[in-house]
Design a protein around this motif. Sequence first.
Motif, short mmCIF file in Angstrom:
data_model
loop_
_atom_site.label_atom_id
_atom_site.label_comp_id
_atom_site.label_asym_id
_atom_site.label_seq_id
_atom_site.Cartn_x
_atom_site.Cartn_y
_atom_site.Cartn_z
N ILE A 20 0.83 -1.21 0.00
CA ILE A 20 0.00 0.00 0.00
C ILE A 20 0.86 1.26 0.00
CG2 ILE A 20 -1.57 1.37 1.44
CD1 ILE A 20 -2.98 -1.23 2.16
N ILE A 21 1.94 1.25 0.81
CA ILE A 21 2.80 2.44 0.86
C ILE A 21 3.53 2.62 -0.46
CG2 ILE A 21 4.90 3.33 1.95
CD1 ILE A 21 3.80 2.10 4.57
N ALA A 22 3.96 1.51 -1.07
CA ALA A 22 4.63 1.62 -2.36
C ALA A 22 3.67 2.16 -3.42
CB ALA A 22 5.18 0.26 -2.79
N GLY A 23 2.42 1.67 -3.40
CA GLY A 23 1.45 2.17 -4.36
C GLY A 23 1.16 3.64 -4.17
N SER A 24 1.03 4.07 -2.90
CA SER A 24 0.80 5.49 -2.64
C SER A 24 1.98 6.32 -3.11
CB SER A 24 0.59 5.70 -1.14
OG SER A 24 -0.38 4.83 -0.66
N ALA A 25 3.19 5.79 -2.92
CA ALA A 25 4.38 6.52 -3.38
C ALA A 25 4.34 6.68 -4.90
CB ALA A 25 5.65 5.78 -2.95
N PHE A 26 3.94 5.61 -5.61
CA PHE A 26 3.83 5.71 -7.07
C PHE A 26 2.82 6.80 -7.45
CE2 PHE A 26 5.77 1.49 -7.70
CZ PHE A 26 6.53 1.79 -8.80
N MET A 27 1.67 6.82 -6.76
CA MET A 27 0.64 7.81 -7.06
C MET A 27 1.16 9.23 -6.85
SD MET A 27 -2.14 6.47 -8.11
CE MET A 27 -3.25 5.09 -8.09
N ALA A 55 1.66 12.20 -9.57
CA ALA A 55 1.04 13.52 -9.45
C ALA A 55 2.09 14.62 -9.57
CB ALA A 55 0.31 13.62 -8.11
N ILE A 56 3.25 14.41 -8.90
CA ILE A 56 4.31 15.42 -9.00
C ILE A 56 4.78 15.54 -10.44
CG2 ILE A 56 6.68 15.95 -8.29
CD1 ILE A 56 6.02 14.59 -5.63
N GLY A 57 4.93 14.38 -11.13
CA GLY A 57 5.36 14.42 -12.52
C GLY A 57 4.37 15.15 -13.40
N THR A 58 3.07 14.93 -13.17
CA THR A 58 2.05 15.63 -13.96
C THR A 58 2.15 17.14 -13.77
OG1 THR A 58 0.68 13.76 -13.44
CG2 THR A 58 -0.37 15.59 -14.54
N LEU A 59 2.45 17.55 -12.55
CA LEU A 59 2.52 18.99 -12.31
C LEU A 59 3.81 19.60 -12.82
CD1 LEU A 59 1.06 19.18 -8.72
CD2 LEU A 59 0.06 20.12 -10.78
N ARG A 60 4.92 18.87 -12.71
CA ARG A 60 6.22 19.50 -12.88
C ARG A 60 6.84 19.30 -14.26
NH1 ARG A 60 7.58 23.48 -10.40
NH2 ARG A 60 9.77 22.97 -10.71
N PHE A 61 6.42 18.27 -15.01
CA PHE A 61 7.07 18.04 -16.30
C PHE A 61 6.70 19.15 -17.29
CE2 PHE A 61 7.93 13.27 -15.84
CZ PHE A 61 9.27 13.52 -15.63
N PHE A 70 3.39 18.18 -22.82
CA PHE A 70 2.27 17.24 -22.77
C PHE A 70 2.73 15.79 -22.75
CE2 PHE A 70 -0.54 14.55 -25.32
CZ PHE A 70 -1.64 14.57 -24.51
N TRP A 71 3.70 15.44 -23.60
CA TRP A 71 4.03 14.02 -23.77
C TRP A 71 4.69 13.45 -22.53
CZ3 TRP A 71 1.65 11.75 -27.49
CH2 TRP A 71 1.22 12.53 -28.56
N SER A 72 5.57 14.21 -21.90
CA SER A 72 6.20 13.70 -20.68
C SER A 72 5.18 13.64 -19.55
CB SER A 72 7.40 14.56 -20.31
OG SER A 72 7.05 15.91 -20.33
N ARG A 73 4.22 14.56 -19.55
CA ARG A 73 3.19 14.50 -18.51
C ARG A 73 2.32 13.26 -18.65
NH1 ARG A 73 1.08 20.71 -18.18
NH2 ARG A 73 2.75 21.45 -16.85
N VAL A 74 1.91 12.96 -19.90
CA VAL A 74 1.12 11.75 -20.14
C VAL A 74 1.89 10.51 -19.71
CG1 VAL A 74 0.31 10.27 -21.99
CG2 VAL A 74 -0.37 12.62 -21.93
N HIS A 75 3.19 10.49 -20.04
CA HIS A 75 4.03 9.36 -19.66
C HIS A 75 4.06 9.21 -18.14
CE1 HIS A 75 7.35 6.60 -19.78
NE2 HIS A 75 7.96 7.34 -18.89
N ALA A 76 4.27 10.33 -17.45
CA ALA A 76 4.38 10.27 -15.99
C ALA A 76 3.09 9.75 -15.39
CB ALA A 76 4.70 11.66 -15.45
N VAL A 77 1.96 10.26 -15.83
CA VAL A 77 0.72 9.93 -15.13
C VAL A 77 0.23 8.52 -15.49
CG1 VAL A 77 -0.97 10.85 -16.76
CG2 VAL A 77 -1.42 10.93 -14.34
N SER A 78 0.47 8.08 -16.72
CA SER A 78 -0.11 6.79 -17.11
C SER A 78 0.63 5.62 -16.48
CB SER A 78 -0.10 6.66 -18.63
OG SER A 78 1.22 6.58 -19.09
#
Lengths: 146, 132
Positions: B16-23, B27-33, B36-44
């Motif tokens: 559970i902690i590992a999954g939360s860390a991934f999430m 989220a940080i990647g979506t905000l900071r990249f 568009f393409w790197s954001r999609v990669h980060a979030v998916s």
Amino acid sequence: MRHHLLLRVITKLLVGPIILFALYVQFHGDYSPGGGFQAGVIFAVAFILFGIVFGLTKVKQVFPPWIVHKLAALGVLIYAGTGIYSLMLGSTFLNYGAFTPAHPEHGQHWGILIVELGVGITVAAVMVAIYYAFAARPPVINDEEW
Amino acid sequence: MIALDWIVGITSWASIIAGSAFMVIGAIGTLRFPDFWSRVHAVSVTDSAGMLLLTLGMCIQGGFTLITVKLVLIGIFLFITGPTATHAVANAALVSGFLPRGADRTIVSGEKKEIIKPKATSRKRKPSKAKK
């Protein structure tokens, strides 16, 4: 539309389970969270997803607009008819306990099931009708420009 | 039985902690990249991994019950729909001419071959306030 291969395959895979889940939410609504409103929306989502991926003409072949409009009225008829039936039994409007005077709990169980069925049918039909109304507009961007 | 409780607790909470860390990382990647393409990669990618780890941890917590069956169904559903949604978004962006930096797209239809160069205006970014 032929190039959305992945979306078409996944949509075919998901439409059945979505309808099944809608029926689960519908008829399990008195034991777990859910009920007619949510079930109707989930049921409509299956058709809206099908319409988005396969086009409006295909989904109108599956679920013709004249049936949609009749169903929207039918759900209200079931809801109001349940209430009128309890009125006829000499009780107040939508008093399900009057259906089986010996065991009011049974009457309440069946009454809530029928009323939720009416709500579900109306909500599903209205949601699909709203989707048809929006999707039937002429497109702002032509399909060739995508 | 105490040892079994410890094993169940440690494995489920680790996942559970590992999954939360991934999430959180997604989220940080979506905000900071930057684009568009790197954001999609980060979030998916992180979304699928985090979802799988979270449902696995909750399944271990649930044990052999109906809850676990429902969680497995939810996991299968999200495992199918998440990448499909990402594919739809990325496909729509690519088809509408929003190409990754430095990439061009070749459309082969029969004999005809068409090469689309990235538009110079398609990557216009807001001027960042950060110091260079």
